[in-house]
Write a protein that holds these residues in place. Structure first.
Motif, short mmCIF file in Angstrom:
data_model
loop_
_atom_site.label_atom_id
_atom_site.label_comp_id
_atom_site.label_asym_id
_atom_site.label_seq_id
_atom_site.Cartn_x
_atom_site.Cartn_y
_atom_site.Cartn_z
N THR A 178 0.13 24.40 78.57
CA THR A 178 0.62 22.89 77.90
C THR A 178 1.73 22.14 79.05
N ASN A 179 1.79 20.73 78.90
CA ASN A 179 2.47 20.01 79.62
C ASN A 179 3.74 19.81 79.01
N THR A 180 4.93 20.34 79.65
CA THR A 180 6.40 20.29 79.00
C THR A 180 7.07 19.20 79.73
N ASP A 181 6.58 18.76 80.94
CA ASP A 181 7.42 17.38 81.54
C ASP A 181 6.24 16.73 82.19
N PRO A 182 5.75 15.75 81.67
CA PRO A 182 4.81 14.78 82.13
C PRO A 182 5.57 13.98 83.51
N ASP A 183 6.76 13.81 83.83
CA ASP A 183 7.38 13.18 84.94
C ASP A 183 7.43 14.37 86.16
N LEU A 184 7.39 15.32 85.89
CA LEU A 184 7.37 16.42 87.07
C LEU A 184 5.91 16.50 87.77
N PRO A 185 5.85 16.73 88.87
CA PRO A 185 4.36 16.94 89.71
C PRO A 185 3.70 17.91 88.63
N LYS A 186 2.16 17.72 89.01
CA LYS A 186 1.46 18.42 87.67
C LYS A 186 1.65 19.81 88.10
N HIS A 187 2.01 20.49 89.17
CA HIS A 187 1.85 21.93 89.27
C HIS A 187 3.39 22.74 88.99
N VAL A 188 4.17 21.64 88.32
CA VAL A 188 5.59 21.88 88.11
C VAL A 188 5.50 22.02 86.60
N GLY A 189 5.42 20.82 86.11
CA GLY A 189 5.92 20.62 84.70
C GLY A 189 4.87 21.29 83.56
N LYS A 190 4.60 22.53 83.83
CA LYS A 190 3.50 22.84 82.97
C LYS A 190 4.42 24.48 82.23
N THR A 191 3.85 24.78 81.11
CA THR A 191 4.38 25.95 80.47
C THR A 191 3.42 26.72 79.73
N MET A 192 3.28 27.96 79.64
CA MET A 192 2.28 28.59 79.14
C MET A 192 2.86 29.39 77.76
N PHE A 193 2.10 29.32 76.80
CA PHE A 193 2.53 29.91 75.53
C PHE A 193 1.25 30.76 74.95
N LEU A 194 1.54 31.95 74.14
CA LEU A 194 0.58 32.65 73.33
C LEU A 194 0.75 32.00 71.66
N VAL A 195 -0.27 31.38 71.55
CA VAL A 195 -0.20 30.66 70.10
C VAL A 195 -0.89 31.28 69.04
N PRO A 196 -0.40 31.59 68.10
CA PRO A 196 -1.20 32.41 67.00
C PRO A 196 -2.09 31.35 66.37
N MET A 197 -3.56 31.93 66.25
CA MET A 197 -4.59 30.66 65.85
C MET A 197 -4.44 30.10 64.43
N ASP A 198 -3.59 31.20 63.63
CA ASP A 198 -3.51 30.93 62.07
C ASP A 198 -2.39 29.83 61.92
N LEU A 199 -1.76 29.27 62.56
CA LEU A 199 -0.76 28.22 62.70
C LEU A 199 -1.32 27.07 61.88
N PRO A 200 -0.56 26.37 60.90
CA PRO A 200 -0.98 24.88 60.68
C PRO A 200 -1.16 24.00 61.81
N GLY A 201 -2.11 23.19 61.90
CA GLY A 201 -2.38 22.07 62.85
C GLY A 201 -3.31 22.54 63.87
N VAL A 202 -3.70 23.94 63.68
CA VAL A 202 -4.79 24.40 64.90
C VAL A 202 -6.38 24.36 64.14
N GLU A 203 -7.01 23.64 64.83
CA GLU A 203 -8.40 23.54 64.39
C GLU A 203 -9.42 23.93 65.43
N VAL A 204 -10.68 24.54 65.08
CA VAL A 204 -11.50 25.18 66.06
C VAL A 204 -13.00 24.30 65.50
N HIS A 205 -13.42 23.80 66.49
CA HIS A 205 -14.80 23.22 66.20
C HIS A 205 -15.73 23.75 67.12
#
Length: 738
Positions: free
Chosen positions: A521-548
């Motif tokens: 994910t992008n957690t700080d768009p104002d930072l250079p693109k190789h800096v402002g990113k963060t990784m998560f392990l997201v459960p797929m059964d959370l509300p708002g997740v859709e798979v097509h």
């Protein structure tokens, strides 16, 4: 396993490298251009015993292995030494093996330097008048006339060496037995000739490997020196990527030579095909590599003042001495599938070992027993090398047998398997057409959780991963991003102890069956693109997740995933905020560490061969067509080059070598080989191979489809070629830094 040189072999390589670097200089090579022969250098080689390396000790030689003379020939090629080493060494071995009075008399002349002996590359029945390597400086030539091995003597008059492409001492000889001394007759003579001819192929392949190595070094040096448009030309992928492809092929010469020697030494059933494979691959690679190296230099490359043209001319000429190399490709198929016999040279003790060992074999047998018990007809529709091969019952049953992640310690649900044992297990998965895709992404993700995850996350995710109830997919690529994952626009905004995620990911394979997605994910768009990113392990059964669902031409499903106001706790974060570059770097080192992506090629080749052996065309078997056999031989060789490169990765890990570009060579080569050869086989078989559900030809059509995706998954070919260029050839970075 062991692929390293022995101390004795290393000393040989070092000794002859020093000699050639000092005595086979550019000036000496150019001085010898008219004759193709440096008599002073040859005397030094004779004094060091080079022509007798393979000669029995009882006959005055060193009695060393075939690998030992290959080591020397590679150094001779590296410095394009103008000496008749290959021909004299092969002839000396032949004379030693014959052991007759006349043979030993001429062997002694080779060993004391008083005579140069070569041999005709084809029997007299092939052509009575032949171009003989080193024939212009030879005092005698060995030829096979019918069932007689004869020694033809030079008439003593000076030989005028015709101008030729490689400035080599080649000349025409008339091969008639009534003009020579009989060395041997009968089947023994025929067998001895055939064996030395196969040995010659190995020695030429080694020479060509050395030449290609040096030519690539020249090209890489120039790419780091020459500037155009204000930058080093090595930054241009139009130059660096073809050179990386050539470097991969040259690595294939080395590995196929070693693999071939091992096959011969241990008398494998298919060993007869491997001298032809090694020779064909070396000539094919040379004819690809040399023109590209010339191209790098532009106009300078075709000027006589630069040494690169010496290598190109000599390499192409040497690769042409035996004739049309596609005849050798056809010969591969004749030996491998057609049962054509061939007498092979004795290798001696090479110290090469590609065997994974007894414990790996036991693990292979254990895994096969599990598959024999589990693989009922219930899973027939899931026997696929893809995500569509996933079946939860089978996956969890394999977890119970600790075969999902067998390299993990037993307390984490594994078997504590060694790297060799893991390779044997994965081979068994492939042989039984059981997918390894879910394990692959989940294995990498588990390593990420262990290294970067919170204790809460480890406690939640790792047990379910180990017991097979949780799969993890990758959410890295975005529709407009492609391989540039740091261009991610999916946003994660911190609100208290939670993060709100919005965005979409493309090619999220396995998302339809996964419990978690590894999400960049992008957690700080104002930072250079190789800096402002963060990784998560997201459960797929959370509300708002859709798979097509997204269908691919390989028949495998991938997915588009959407994230709309997805709330995820901070405990699901991997690594520090805005520091995904570090996390992702570790992940990519795991994902792009190599491995074969073209294993389907052997199934494709076998099916095509069986089709050719059972199908009539124009009144004959398709297999009897040399063009058909050449395509089959090419596909088979590409497969075995890939297998040898994959085994090199196993060896690297066992020995603790961390050579990242080896993984990139293996991955890019095997996937591209499957795509290229698959298309050739598809075209060769023609309309019979176009149907998707046949029992006898299904691997060809489906394998080619799968190969297209294999060149993209786990890093596209272009990404890996950049790695090879930078890490393997030392070229400057060819991609923007940020």
């Amino acid at each position: 396993m062991n692929l390293e040189l022995t101390e004795e072999q290393s000393q040989l390589a070092s000794t002859f490298s020093r000699l050639f670097s000092k005595e086979s200089t550019s000036e000496r090579i150019r001085t010898a251009e008219l004759s193709g022969y440096d008599q002073s250098l040859w005397r030094q080689l004779v004094e060091l015993g080079a022509p007798g390396i393979r000669v029995a000790e009882a006959h005055g030689g060193a009695g060393m292995s075939l690998r030992s003379i290959i080591v020397i020939c590679e150094q001779a090629g590296h410095y394009i030494a103008p000496v008749p080493l290959v021909e004299c060494a092969a002839a000396a071995k032949l004379l030693s093996d014959l052991g007759s009075t006349i043979a030993i008399e001429w062997l002694d002349k080779i060993l004391d330097g008083s005579a140069i002996v070569s041999f005709a590359l084809h029997p007299a029945a092939y052509a009575a008048h032949q171009v003989v390597p080193s024939g212009a400086i030879a005092d005698a030539v060995i030829a096979l006339d019918g069932e007689s091995l004869v020694l033809l003597l030079a008439d003593g008059s000076p030989t005028e060496i015709p101008d030729n492409l490689g400035s080599m001492p080649i000349s025409n000889w008339q091969l008639t037995s009534d003009a020579g001394l009989i060395l041997a007759t009968g089947q023994d003579a025929v067998d001895a000739y055939q064996a030395v001819r196969e040995e010659w192929k190995f020695l030429v392949a080694a020479q060509l490997k050395g030449m290609c190595d040096r030519a690539l070094s020249y090209a890489a040096e120039y790419c780091n020196e020459r500037e155009a448009f204000g930058v080093k030309i090595g930054t241009f992928q139009g130059l660096s990527h073809p050179l990386a492809e050539c470097a991969s092929a040259v690595a294939g010469i080395d590995m196929l030579l070693q693999y071939s020697l091992w096959k011969l030494e241990h008398s494998h059933d298919d060993a007869t095909a491997f001298p032809a494979m090694a020779y064909w691959w070396a000539t094919e690679t040379t004819c690809q590599t040399m023109p590209w190296c010339i191209q790098v230099f532009g106009g300078l490359g075709v000027c006589e003042e630069h040494d690169i043209q010496l290598y190109a001319r000599r390499g192409i000429a040497l690769a042409s001495l035996l004739g049309d190399r596609q005849r050798e490709a056809a010969e591969i198929a004749s030996r491998y599938w057609g049962g054509k016999a061939c007498v092979l040279p004795a290798t001696g003790e090479t110290a090469i070992d590609f065997d994974l060992g007894a414990t790996a074999q036991a693990m292979r047998e254990r895994t096969q027993q599990v598959f024999d018990q589990l693989l009922s007809s219930k899973y027939d529709d899931y026997r696929s090398h893809s995500w569509d091969g996933y079946h939860p019952d089978l996956y969890q049953a394999l977890a119970q047998e600790k075969l999902l992640f067998p390299e993990w310690p037993e307390e984490y649900g594994g078997l504590g398997a060694s790297r060799a044992e893991l390779s044997a297990i994965m081979d068994t998965f492939f042989e039984n057409r059981v997918t390894i895709y879910p394990q692959g992404t989940t294995r990498v993700s588990a390593e990420m959780i262990l290294k970067f995850g919170s204790e809460q996350l480890k406690g939640e995710a790792l047990p379910s991963i180990a017991n097979g109830t949780a799969i993890v997919c990758f959410g890295l690529t975005e529709p407009a991003g492609g391989s540039d994952v740091f261009a991610a626009k999916t946003k994660a905004v911190k609100q208290g102890d939670k993060w709100i995620i919005n965005g979409q990911k493309m090619y999220t394979s396995g998302a339809n069956v996964a419990k978690y997605v590894l999400l960049l994910t992008n957690t700080d768009p104002d930072l250079p693109k190789h800096v402002g990113k963060t990784m998560f392990l997201v459960p797929m059964d959370l509300p708002g997740v859709e798979v097509h669902r997204v269908n691919t031409i390989s028949g495998d499903r991938t997915n588009m995933t959407y994230y709309a106001d997805v709330e995820v706790s901070d405990e699901y974060r991997l690594g520090e905020v805005n520091n995904a570059a570090h996390v992702l770097g570790y992940m990519l080192s795991l994902e792009q560490s190599g491995g074969s992506m073209g294993r389907e090629l052997i199934d494709m080749a076998n099916q095509a061969a069986q089709w050719a052996l059972s199908t009539s065309q124009d009144g004959q078997l398709a297999f009897d067509n040399p063009l058909t056999r050449a395509r089959l031989g090419s596909a088979l060789t590409h497969y075995y080059v890939g297998e040898a490169l994959a085994l090199r990765l196993v060896h690297d890990e066992i020995k603790g070598f961390d050579i990242r570009h080896h993984g990139s060579i293996c991955k890019s080569f095997t996937s591209e080989a499957c795509k290229k050869c698959g298309a050739e086989l598809l075209n060769m078989v023609g309309p019979d191979a176009l149907f998707s559900a046949t029992d006898t030809l299904d691997a060809i059509e489906s394998g080619w489809r799968a190969s297209l995706a294999a060149c993209i998954y786990a890093g596209t070919t272009q990404v890996h070629r950049s790695i090879i260029a930078e890490k393997g050839l030392g070229l400057p970075r060819s991609r923007p830094a940020g």
